[in-house]
Structures are given as structure tokens and as C-alpha cells.
Design a protein around this motif. Structure first.
Motif, PDB file in Angstrom:
ATOM      1  N   ALA A   1       0.711  -1.365   0.003  1.00 46.61           N
ATOM      2  CA  ALA A   1       0.052   0.540   0.043  1.00 46.61           C
ATOM      3  C   ALA A   1       0.740   1.195  -0.440  1.00 46.61           C
ATOM      4  N   LEU A   2       2.085   1.148  -0.474  1.00 47.91           N
ATOM      5  CA  LEU A   2       3.247   2.657   0.277  1.00 47.91           C
ATOM      6  C   LEU A   2       2.951   2.804  -1.736  1.00 47.91           C
ATOM      7  N   PRO A   3       3.126   4.065  -1.771  1.00 52.80           N
ATOM      8  CA  PRO A   3       3.358   4.883  -3.372  1.00 52.80           C
ATOM      9  C   PRO A   3       4.952   4.126  -3.564  1.00 52.80           C
ATOM     10  N   SER A   4       4.155   3.917  -4.987  1.00 50.58           N
ATOM     11  CA  SER A   4       5.807   3.709  -5.576  1.00 50.58           C
ATOM     12  C   SER A   4       7.182   4.480  -5.805  1.00 50.58           C
ATOM     13  N   VAL A   5       6.549   5.777  -5.576  1.00 49.98           N
ATOM     14  CA  VAL A   5       7.361   6.822  -5.551  1.00 49.98           C
ATOM     15  C   VAL A   5       8.067   6.820  -4.405  1.00 49.98           C
ATOM     16  N   THR A   6       6.880   6.788  -2.960  1.00 52.67           N
ATOM     17  CA  THR A   6       7.863   6.867  -1.940  1.00 52.67           C
ATOM     18  C   THR A   6       8.743   5.282  -1.809  1.00 52.67           C
ATOM     19  N   ALA A   7       8.281   4.246  -1.677  1.00 53.31           N
ATOM     20  CA  ALA A   7       9.221   3.070  -2.263  1.00 53.31           C
ATOM     21  C   ALA A   7      10.406   3.011  -2.692  1.00 53.31           C
ATOM     22  N   LEU A   8      10.726   4.200  -4.027  1.00 55.02           N
ATOM     23  CA  LEU A   8      11.609   4.275  -4.212  1.00 55.02           C
ATOM     24  C   LEU A   8      12.889   5.871  -3.584  1.00 55.02           C
ATOM     25  N   ARG A   9      12.227   5.896  -3.257  1.00 52.36           N
ATOM     26  CA  ARG A   9      13.321   7.053  -2.635  1.00 52.36           C
ATOM     27  C   ARG A   9      13.546   6.608  -1.118  1.00 52.36           C
ATOM     28  N   ARG A  10      12.887   5.314  -1.130  1.00 52.26           N
ATOM     29  CA  ARG A  10      13.661   4.812   0.746  1.00 52.26           C
ATOM     30  C   ARG A  10      14.292   3.505   0.017  1.00 52.26           C
ATOM     31  N   CYS A  11      13.867   3.162  -0.935  1.00 57.63           N
ATOM     32  CA  CYS A  11      15.123   2.066  -1.651  1.00 57.63           C
ATOM     33  C   CYS A  11      15.771   2.149  -3.134  1.00 57.63           C
ATOM     34  N   PRO A  12      16.138   3.266  -3.318  1.00 55.65           N
ATOM     35  CA  PRO A  12      16.468   3.532  -5.085  1.00 55.65           C
ATOM     36  C   PRO A  12      16.806   2.301  -5.901  1.00 55.65           C
ATOM     37  N   ASP A  13      17.287   0.973  -4.734  1.00 60.99           N
ATOM     38  CA  ASP A  13      17.101  -0.345  -6.177  1.00 60.99           C
ATOM     39  C   ASP A  13      15.823  -0.815  -5.558  1.00 60.99           C
ATOM     40  N   LEU A  14      15.043  -0.550  -5.706  1.00 65.95           N
ATOM     41  CA  LEU A  14      13.946  -1.743  -5.581  1.00 65.95           C
ATOM     42  C   LEU A  14      13.489  -1.532  -6.842  1.00 65.95           C
ATOM     43  N   VAL A  15      13.552  -3.133  -6.989  1.00 68.66           N
ATOM     44  CA  VAL A  15      13.189  -3.462  -8.266  1.00 68.66           C
ATOM     45  C   VAL A  15      11.591  -4.140  -7.993  1.00 68.66           C
ATOM     46  N   PHE A  16      11.030  -3.557  -9.209  1.00 73.92           N
ATOM     47  CA  PHE A  16       9.557  -3.649  -9.641  1.00 73.92           C
ATOM     48  C   PHE A  16       8.835  -4.587 -10.432  1.00 73.92           C
ATOM     49  N   VAL A  17       8.550  -4.899 -10.150  1.00 69.11           N
ATOM     50  CA  VAL A  17       7.810  -6.332 -11.065  1.00 69.11           C
ATOM     51  C   VAL A  17       6.277  -6.458 -11.130  1.00 69.11           C
ATOM     52  N   PRO A  18       5.510  -6.850 -12.303  1.00 75.86           N
ATOM     53  CA  PRO A  18       4.196  -6.343 -12.473  1.00 75.86           C
ATOM     54  C   PRO A  18       3.777  -8.258 -11.876  1.00 75.86           C
ATOM     55  N   PRO A  19       2.469  -7.745 -11.415  1.00 75.84           N
ATOM     56  CA  PRO A  19       1.753  -8.612 -10.206  1.00 75.84           C
ATOM     57  C   PRO A  19       1.379  -9.998 -11.436  1.00 75.84           C
ATOM     58  N   ARG A  20       1.276 -11.115 -10.721  1.00 79.21           N
ATOM     59  CA  ARG A  20       1.222 -12.091 -11.804  1.00 79.21           C
ATOM     60  C   ARG A  20      -0.387 -13.052 -11.437  1.00 79.21           C
ATOM     61  N   PHE A  21      -0.952 -12.688 -10.897  1.00 78.53           N
ATOM     62  CA  PHE A  21      -2.216 -13.052  -9.647  1.00 78.53           C
ATOM     63  C   PHE A  21      -2.841 -14.200 -10.307  1.00 78.53           C
ATOM     64  N   GLU A  22      -2.552 -15.052 -12.151  1.00 79.67           N
ATOM     65  CA  GLU A  22      -3.348 -16.304 -11.933  1.00 79.67           C
ATOM     66  C   GLU A  22      -1.635 -16.928 -11.653  1.00 79.67           C
ATOM     67  N   VAL A  23      -0.688 -16.639 -11.705  1.00 79.22           N
ATOM     68  CA  VAL A  23       0.677 -17.594 -10.777  1.00 79.22           C
ATOM     69  C   VAL A  23       0.329 -17.564  -9.383  1.00 79.22           C
ATOM     70  N   TYR A  24      -0.222 -16.591  -8.361  1.00 83.35           N
ATOM     71  CA  TYR A  24      -0.409 -16.610  -7.301  1.00 83.35           C
ATOM     72  C   TYR A  24      -1.767 -17.518  -7.029  1.00 83.35           C
ATOM     73  N   ARG A  25      -2.758 -17.584  -7.240  1.00 82.36           N
ATOM     74  CA  ARG A  25      -3.361 -18.249  -7.836  1.00 82.36           C
ATOM     75  C   ARG A  25      -3.452 -19.557  -7.810  1.00 82.36           C
TER      76      ARG A  25
END
Length: 357
Positions: free
Chosen positions: A59-83
Motif C-alpha cells: 500500500a506504499l506509493p511507488s514513488v515513496t518506495a523508490l525514495r526509501r530504496c533506490p535499488d528497488l526492483v518492481f515486477v508486475p503482479p501475476r495473480f494467476e500464478v499466485y492463485r
């Protein structure tokens, strides 16, 4: 037998969405990973433990997350895989008990009092389940072992990640007294803050409060607080069964006003609800979104369709459309929920939004 001590497990996957992504892409292992989108209005859906070390969380905004961790890697969710992975995990659970109560894709209560596999103890059962999850999915899980659901859920968080902890009947009440009430399931940040103002910060403080005092300040929730302060919880583990609705709700760590964060919370609840509907083969015509504000004012928005909501995408779209009827908002939102009701046979289902499952 009447009065027999139950043996309850709470199994909780470790950083589930992010761990699946790290499993499937070895280049992500050991790196801070956020499931979500790095767009300006993006929101973190889940974070790996490496990312959590920087204060990145769901629930953290992505821009805030990147400020806290500049090396953060974003990956798009794959709900079908998680299910699909969740179905694997629940198939493992079914080898040990029929009394399984899923809470979401990545956690469930199990009543293993009957000891179907004759392992001797609930501790040994939890250990074997966790070992099988690792062997069959490549993912780790944590477990809480206790004599009721409240304590089992608290215990599963005590040795995370990849651990387990038991709270026995002779230690339950005393253990609860040592914990901050903010950790108790069912006590959100607003209630915890109210308790702090009343001088209640630990389980011991809560136990010292009289039932009359709790009723004066917390109304209908007083009985529940009175019980859990003593390590008591009589709720049974309820397996999936025929019912009139399926719903899920969450209380946020802080009151939200940002539209993207509120919508992300609604989508996560819609995903939980869809998981149950899909597994149970029950599909409803009516979608309802619930909102509770910081001042505890509560509203709902519903829409009924001519045919059942038959895909995950349809439920996501319906839920977003409903929450957007109350956005934007300056009032802090402390809780959102999604419910599907008015169930009908799936053969009556027709595409509503043209969204893929």
C-alpha cells in the motif's frame, strides 16, 4: 470429547507474492523486490524481506518506495500464478485435515486435533507441512501452533520468516500479557491509539481493564478484547461451506487519503474474494464495497448485475467502479472491504466487462 484442547495451526507464507517472483526469476533473489508498478500513481502490492528492511511495504506509493530504496526492483503482479501456487499449498493442507479455513491466498487456519497422519503433535504436523511446501513449491512458510485461532495467528508472526512458534495452554495467558496490543489481530491502528490514550499498551494492561470499562469505551468489541487479553478464543476453524456471500476486508496501518492507495487496498480484497469464489465454484451477481473512515463513519456501495460476476477481471472492475464513486476524499480511510453476494449457477454467467480472468 467435550472440553478437549484443540490443536490449531496458522500457516502464513513468507512475503508470498514477492517470493514467487524471486523463485521464478533467480536474478531477483537477494534483491529488494516490490510487486506492483513504478508509475507515478503506482502502489506496492507486496514487498520482499530485502525491501522491507528499507521500510517498503504493501500500500506504499511507488514513488515513496523508490525514495526509501533506490535499488528497488518492481515486477508486475501475476495473480494467476499466485492463485495456482495457492492451490498447491491448499492441496498439501488437505492431506492433514478437512478443517481448513483460508484467510487469503497465502494464509489459513488448520484444525489438526485429529492428527490424521499420526505425527504425534501439532508441532510435528506444522513442521512437516512447511517442509512439504518448500519441497513442492520452493517457497517458505511460517507457522503458529496453539490451542486457539487468536494465539496461533499471533504465534505465526513470532518466528518469521521460515520459522514456527508454539503457544501452549500453560503459557497462553501469560504470553499475551507481554505483547503490545497493536500486534493483536482485530485491533487496528486507530483502536490501538485509543487504547494508548486510555493507558492500555500491553496485553497486561488490557487484562487489568474491567469488562465494564471496556464496554464503556469500546462497545460491542469489549467482550472480544476481554477474552483475548486472557488468551481465550472459542471460534472454531470453519472450512469452506455453502454460504450467502463471500467478503474480505482490511484495516490499513494508517488512515489513507491517496486514491491510488485506497484502490490498491480494494483490489487486494477483491482478489481474496475472487480466490474463494473460484475455488468454491460460487459466483454472485452483486458486488459491494465497504469503506470505514477514520471517524468510524461507514458507507457501502453496491451494484447488482444481470449475470454472475464470472472472472477475476470483472470483480476487479466492479470493485474499482464502486470505490471511485466515493473518491476523491479528504477524509482518512481506515478500512475497505469487498463482498460478493446473490450467488447463482456459473452456467448463467456472461462476460460483463470483457476482462480476462
Amino acid at each position: 470429547m467435550p472440553g478437549a484442547v484443540r490443536k490449531i495451526l496458522h500457516i502464513d507464507m513468507d512475503a508470498f507474492f514477492a517470493s514467487v517472483e524471486q523463485r521464478d526469476d533467480p536474478s531477483l533473489r537477494g534483491r529488494p523486490v516490490a510487486v506492483g508498478h513504478a508509475a507515478a500513481r503506482g502502489v506496492v502490492a507486496a514487498a520482499s524481506y530485502e525491501a522491507r528492511a528499507f521500510g517498503v511495504k504493501s500500500a506504499l506509493p511507488s514513488v515513496t518506495a523508490l525514495r526509501r530504496c533506490p535499488d528497488l526492483v518492481f515486477v508486475p503482479p501475476r495473480f494467476e500464478v499466485y492463485r495456482a501456487v495457492s492451490r498447491q499449498i491448499h492441496a498439501i493442507f488437505a492431506d492433514y485435515t478437512d478443517l481448513i479455513q483460508p484467510l487469503s491466498l497465502d494464509e489459513a487456519y488448520l484444525d489438526v486435533t485429529a492428527d490424521r497422519r499420526a505425527l504425534g503433535t501439532a508441532w510435528a504436523t506444522a513442521r512437516e507441512i512447511r517442509a512439504r511446501i518448500l519441497a513442492e513449491t520452493g517457497l517458505t512458510a511460517s507457522a503458529g501452533v496453539s490451542y486457539n485461532k487468536f494465539l496461533a495467528k499471533l504465534a505465526s508472526d513470532h518466528r518469521k520468516p521460515d520459522g514456527q512458534f508454539a503457544v501452549t495452554p500453560d503459557m497462553g495467558a501469560a504470553w499475551v500479557e507481554t505483547l503490545p496490543v497493536a500486534r493483536f489481530h482485530g485491533i487496528g491502528p486507530v483502536t490501538a491509539a485509543k487504547m494508548k490514550r486510555l493507558g492500555i499498551e500491553t496485553g497486561a494492561d488490557l487484562r487489568a481493564a474491567s469488562l465494564a470499562f471496556l464496554q464503556q469505551h469500546f462497545g460491542s468489541s469489549a467482550d472480544w478484547y476481554f477474552q483475548i487479553a486472557r488468551g481465550e478464543d472459542d471460534r472454531p476453524v470453519n472450512p469452506d461451506r455453502v454460504r450467502k456471500s463471500s467478503g474480505s476486508e482490511t484495516t490499513f496501518d494508517r488512515d489513507l487519503t491517496a486514491e491510488a492507495e485506497i484502490e490498491a487496498g480494494v483490489l487486494r480484497m477483491a482478489e481474496d474474494v475472487w480466490t474463494w469464489c473460484d475455488r468454491a465454484g460460487s459466483y454472485g451477481r452483486t458486488a459491494t464495497v465497504k469503506v470505514k473512515y477514520a471517524d468510524f463513519r461507514q458507507i457501502t456501495r453496491s451494484r447488482s448485475f444481470p449475470a454472475p460476476i464470472a472472472t477475476r477481471g470483472e470483480l476487479h472492475a466492479a470493485s474499482l467502479a464502486l470505490i471511485r464513486t466515493v473518491l476523491p476524499t479528504d477524509a482518512g480511510v481506515r478500512l475497505v472491504g469487498v463482498t460478493v453476494s446473490n450467488f447463482a449457477p456459473i452456467e448463467e454467467a456472461l462476460p460483463l466487462f470483457g476482462a480476462a480472468a
